[in-house]
Scaffold this motif. Structure first.
Motif: not given
Length: 247
Positions: A102-106, A228-232, A10-14
């Motif tokens: 799989i745990i996704v941080i939104l 998050a929903s559209w990505k899913k 969900t993110f481009n970097s740490t």
């Protein structure tokens, strides 16, 4: 499983991941307990390689923060209810049973509108649509696509697929409409930019479902939830395409 985690990133970097975690903690400063914060940060530490996504067992988290598995399950439900994380169920290849989630941080997004404002926007846009139908335009009145007009509903109407525009435009105007469309295409592009949103009614169905839940008070951050929903949805479409290729 790690080869699939890039689809859930969900993110481009740490750095971006840590920023959104801090924003979640700040937004829910009075709701999150110390244990819940600890679990969130533990998940974040395991979500560095594919920023925002980790393949974690409940037992692994429990051991890592020295809590019982029952407590961890309760905390995960709480983080999910606050729309801080999303859990994606997996299946074991050999046995077919449930595997580790799989745990996704939104992504964090500040609240934009109240339920009442969403309803008022829908009513307002319906009235405007009726008025636009009564207007006539000559050939000399073609819109000018300058930077100022790109954020207008008319500019978006002429540049977006008809089905997408007609589904979203009744609920937003101006910059909010432009932002929502941007959320859709950003979510889609994070999985596969070649997916044609207008070819999949799931995008519209998901949008209407999110708006309905937002009006019912079940969603706090509409844009974040939409992303998050559209990505899913995009991941599901991509996985279906991949499965079809290998059949």
């Amino acid at each position: 499983m790690t080869i699939y985690l890039s689809n859930y990133q969900t993110f481009n970097s740490t750095q971006e991941l840590n920023h959104h975690v801090r924003q979640h903690e700040k937004e829910h400063s009075e709701e999150l307990t110390a244990s819940q914060r600890e679990v969130l940060r533990f998940i974040a530490r395991y979500s560095v390689k594919y920023a925002g996504a980790a393949h974690l067992k409940t037992s692994t988290i429990a051991t890592g923060v020295d809590k019982s598995e029952r407590t961890i399950r309760r905390i995960l439900r709480r983080l999910e209810s606050l729309e801080i994380i999303e859990r994606v169920s997996t299946l074991r290849k050999k046995s077919g049973g449930s595997g580790a989630n799989i745990i996704v941080i939104l992504p964090f997004a500040a609240p934009r509108m109240s339920d009442r404002e969403v309803t008022e926007k829908a009513s307002e846009q319906t009235d405007k649509a009726k008025n636009r139908q009564k207007e006539t335009f000559t050939k000399r009145e073609e819109p000018s696509y300058t930077n100022d007009t790109l954020n207008t509903p008319l500019a978006l109407k002429n540049s977006l697929p008809c089905r997408i525009y007609e589904a979203i435009s009744p609920f937003f105007d101006g910059k909010d409409l432009y932002r929502t469309v941007g959320t859709l295409y950003k979510a889609k592009a994070s999985v596969d930019s070649s997916i044609q949103a207008e070819d999949h009614t799931e995008y519209i169905d998901t949008f209407l479902s999110c708006v309905r839940r937002y009006k019912e008070g079940k969603i706090r951050n509409l844009q974040s939830y939409l992303y998050a929903s559209w990505k899913k949805v995009s991941r599901m479409i991509k996985l279906k395409e991949m499965a079809h290729i290998y059949l």
